[in-house]
Design an enzyme around this catalytic site. Structure first.
Site, PDB file in Angstrom:
ATOM      1  N   GLY A   8       0.797  -1.218   0.000  1.00 34.86           N
ATOM      2  CA  GLY A   8       0.000   0.000   0.000  1.00 34.86           C
ATOM      3  C   GLY A   8       0.832   1.271   0.000  1.00 34.86           C
TER       4      GLY A   8
ATOM      5  CD  GLU B  63      12.705  -2.113  -6.261  1.00 35.08           C
ATOM      6  OE1 GLU B  63      11.971  -1.148  -6.566  1.00 35.08           O
ATOM      7  OE2 GLU B  63      12.300  -3.282  -6.214  1.00 35.08           O
TER       8      GLU B  63
ATOM      9  CG  HIS C 212       1.781  -0.101 -11.631  1.00 34.56           C
ATOM     10  ND1 HIS C 212       2.192  -0.345 -10.343  1.00 34.56           N
ATOM     11  CD2 HIS C 212       0.912  -1.091 -11.927  1.00 34.56           C
ATOM     12  CE1 HIS C 212       1.600  -1.438  -9.892  1.00 34.56           C
ATOM     13  NE2 HIS C 212       0.806  -1.909 -10.826  1.00 34.56           N
TER      14      HIS C 212
ATOM     15  CG  HIS D 279       4.083   5.347  -3.667  1.00 36.98           C
ATOM     16  ND1 HIS D 279       4.789   5.500  -4.843  1.00 36.98           N
ATOM     17  CD2 HIS D 279       4.795   5.970  -2.705  1.00 36.98           C
ATOM     18  CE1 HIS D 279       5.882   6.199  -4.584  1.00 36.98           C
ATOM     19  NE2 HIS D 279       5.903   6.505  -3.312  1.00 36.98           N
TER      20      HIS D 279
ATOM     21  CD  GLU E 207       1.425  -4.425  -8.148  1.00 36.34           C
ATOM     22  OE1 GLU E 207       0.233  -4.143  -8.008  1.00 36.34           O
ATOM     23  OE2 GLU E 207       2.326  -3.958  -7.409  1.00 36.34           O
TER      24      GLU E 207
ATOM     25  NE  ARG F  20      -3.731  -8.142  -2.355  1.00 36.53           N
ATOM     26  CZ  ARG F  20      -3.707  -7.106  -3.192  1.00 36.53           C
ATOM     27  NH1 ARG F  20      -4.614  -6.998  -4.141  1.00 36.53           N
ATOM     28  NH2 ARG F  20      -2.789  -6.176  -3.094  1.00 36.53           N
TER      29      ARG F  20
END
Ligand code: ADP
Length: 448
Positions: free
Chosen positions: A164, A200, A208, A235, A275, A291
Site C-alpha cells: 500500500g 532499488e 506501472h 503510491h 506488477e 490475491r
C-alpha cells in the site's frame, strides 16, 4: 463445488464475492464488525455473523473470530477478498487445518511472494527481469550509503514486508540516504511489524504495468493481459486501464509469455498479479500479489471472464475451463476508484449518504456497496465505489466514462468524483501520455 462460502471482508469487494457465489448457487456467510451491521453484503448474505468491534484488528483481522464463525455456520470455504487477511499465510494454513478451503493460492506462495526480497530472487531465478537494486536486505546506515552509491541516485528504500505504498522513501543524494533509510525502517516497523528494508533504483518515468494470471491445480496457467495503473497518488492507484495505452502488441505478447512461463514453473494456483515498472521499452518486476485485485473488473470487461468465479472454481479443484487460445481481448476498459474523501485535500469524509444515484447504460459497471441512507463508517479504507467503463475503443471508453461520471450522484459525503471528471477531461490522459509520477506532478493544475 463448495456449498457455503464465508466472505472474510467488507465493502464493495465483499459484495463482489457474494454476487459470484450467488451465481454459482453457493450459500454465503457475511462476517462483519459492529460498525458494518447495515452494510449491503450483510443484508444480501444468506447468514451473517458479527465478529467484533469496529477496529479491524478486533474484527476483520481477528482470525479466531472468523474461524469460529465459519465453524458455527458450517462453511466449507473462506474467501479473503483484498487487504485484511488476503495475503496472510498463517490464516490460509489455519483454514486448511480446520478442514476448510482457503480461496486463494497455496500458503507457501503467499509467504514467498509476501517477502519482497524473496519474491525478487524467485523471479530472477525464473528468468524475469527485476528492478535493479540490492540483492537482499539493507541493514545498516553504512550498507545503505554503499548500496545507494553502487545503484546510482535517486534510490528508493522499500519495506520487505511492505504494501500500500507504506514504508517507501526516496533518496536523491548521498546526504538523504541515512535519513530516508531510518524513516523507511520506522514506517515499516510501525505498519508491518518488521523493519527490514531493501533498496532499488528509483525509476524516473516508468508506467506501472501489471499482468493478471489464473492457474489451476493441474499445471494450466493463462494470462489475461495487462492493466496500466500508472495514475497514482501517494503510491495508491486512482485510475486503471486495460489494455495499457503505452505498450505495443509485441511488448504485450512478450510480457504475457514470460509471466505465464514463470508462474507455471512456480506451481502456483489461483488468481495472481505480477506488477512491473515499464520504462524505455523494458519491464522490471516489482512484486506479485497473491490475491484478486481491486482493479480486476477492467480485465473482466475486456476478456469477458469472471475472475472471482474462476478463483472459486480453481480453489474447489476444477480445472480452468479455457486455454490461452480461448482468451480474446475486446475493446478498452477504465476503472475510477471513488473514495469518500474531499477531492482537493483528500481528507476522509465518512458519514451518511443522503441521496444516491449510480450511473448505468451501455458499457457502464458500478461495483459499490453504497445505497441511499447508508452511513460510511470512519474506521476503514475510504474507497466506496469503482466506476468501470467499457468501449470498443479507448475513445469510446473515455466518452462513456465522462458521461457516467456526470450522472453519478453521491450526496451527503464528499467523494473524489470531481477529480475523475477533471482527469477524463485532461489532454494528457486523453492522449494516454502519463507515467507513475504524472498525477502527483499535475494534481494542482488538474484540480483547478
Ligand atoms: P506496494 O506493495 O506498497 O504497492 P510496490 O512495490 O507495488 O509497493 O510499489 C508501489 C508503487 O510505488 C508502484 O506502483 C510505483 O508507483 C512506485 N514504485 C515502486 N518501486 C519503484 C521504483 N523502483 N521506482 C519508481 N517507483 C517505484
Amino acid at each position: 463445488m463448495f456449498k457455503k462460502v464465508l466472505i472474510a471482508n467488507r465493502g464493495e469487494i465483499a459484495l463482489r464475492i457474494l454476487r459470484a457465489c450467488q451465481e454459482l448457487k453457493i450459500s454465503t456467510v457475511a462476517v462483519h464488525s459492529t460498525a458494518d451491521a447495515d452494510t449491503m453484503h450483510v443484508r444480501l448474505a444468506d447468514e451473517s455473523v458479527c465478529i467484533g468491534p469496529a477496529p479491524s484488528r478486533q474484527s476483520y483481522l481477528n482470525i479466531p473470530a472468523i474461524l469460529s464463525a465459519a465453524e458455527v455456520t458450517g462453511a466449507d470455504a473462506i474467501h479473503p477478498g483484498v487487504g485484511f487477511l488476503s495475503e496472510n499465510a498463517t490464516f490460509a494454513t489455519m483454514i486448511e487445518e480446520h478442514g476448510m478451503t482457503f480461496i486463494g493460492p497455496f500458503p507457501e506462495h503467499i509467504s514467498s511472494m509476501g517477502d519482497k526480497i524473496t519474491a525478487k530472487k524467485t523471479m530472477i531465478d525464473l528468468g524475469i527481469p527485476v528492478v535493479p537494486g540490492s540483492d537482499g536486505s539493507v541493514d545498516t546506515e553504512e550498507q545503505a550509503i554503499e548500496m545507494a552509491t553502487k545503484i546510482g541516485f535517486p534510490v528508493l528504500i522499500k519495506a520487505t514486508s511492505g504494501g500500500g505504498g507504506k514504508g517507501m522513501k526516496v533518496a536523491k543524494t548521498a546526504d538523504e540516504v541515512v535519513n530516508a533509510f531510518q524513516l523507511a525502517r520506522s514506517e515499516a516497523k510501525a505498519n508491518f511489524g518488521d523493519d527490514q528494508v531493501y533498496m532499488e533504483r528509483y525509476l524516473q518515468k516508468p508506467r506501472h504495468i501489471e499482468v493478471q494470471i489464473l492457474a489451476d491445480s493441474y499445471g494450466n496457467v493463462v494470462h489475461l493481459g495487462e492493466r496500466d495503473c500508472s495514475l497514482q497518488r501517494r503510491h495508491q492507484k486512482v485510475w486503471e486501464e486495460a489494455p495499457s495505452p503505452g505498450l505495443t502488441t509485441a511488448q504485450r505478447t512478450h510480457l504475457g509469455e514470460i509471466v505465464t512461463k514463470a508462474v507455471g514453473k512456480m506451481g502456483y494456483r489461483g488468481a495472481g498479479t505480477l506488477e512491473f515498472l515499464f520504462e524505455n521499452g523494458e519491464f522490471f518486476f516489482m512484486e506479485m500479489n497473491t490475491r484478486i485485485q481491486v482493479e480486476h473488473p477492467i480485465t473482466e470487461m475486456v476478456t469477458g471472464i469472471d475472475l472471482v468465479k474462476e478463483q472459486i472454481r480453481v480453489a474447489a479443484g476444477f480445472p480452468l475451463s479455457f486455454t490461452q487460445k480461448d482468451i480474446t481481448f475486446n475493446g478498452w476498459a477504465i476503472e475510477c476508484r471513488v473514495n469518500a474523501e474531499d477531492a482537493q485535500s483528500f481528507i476522509p469524509s465518512p458519514g451518511k449518504v443522503n441521496s444516491y444515484h449510480a450511473p448505468g447504460g451501455f458499457g457502464i459497471r458500478v461495483d459499490s456497496h453504497l445505497y441511499q441512507g447508508y452511513t460510511v463508517p470512519p474506521h476503514y479504507d475510504s474507497m466506496v465505489a469503482k466506476l468501470i467503463a467499457h468501449g470498443k475503443t479507448r475513445e469510446e471508453c473515455l466518452s462513456r466514462l465522462e458521461r457516467a461520471l456526470g450522472e453519478y450522484v453521491i450526496d451527503g459525503i464528499k467523494t473524489t468524483l470531481p477529480l475523475h471528471l477533471k482527469l477524463v477531461g485532461s489532454s494528457d490522459i486523453k492522449d494516454g501520455q502519463y507515467d507513475i509520477h504524472w498525477l502527483e506532478k499535475n494534481l494542482e493544475t488538474t484540480l483547478k
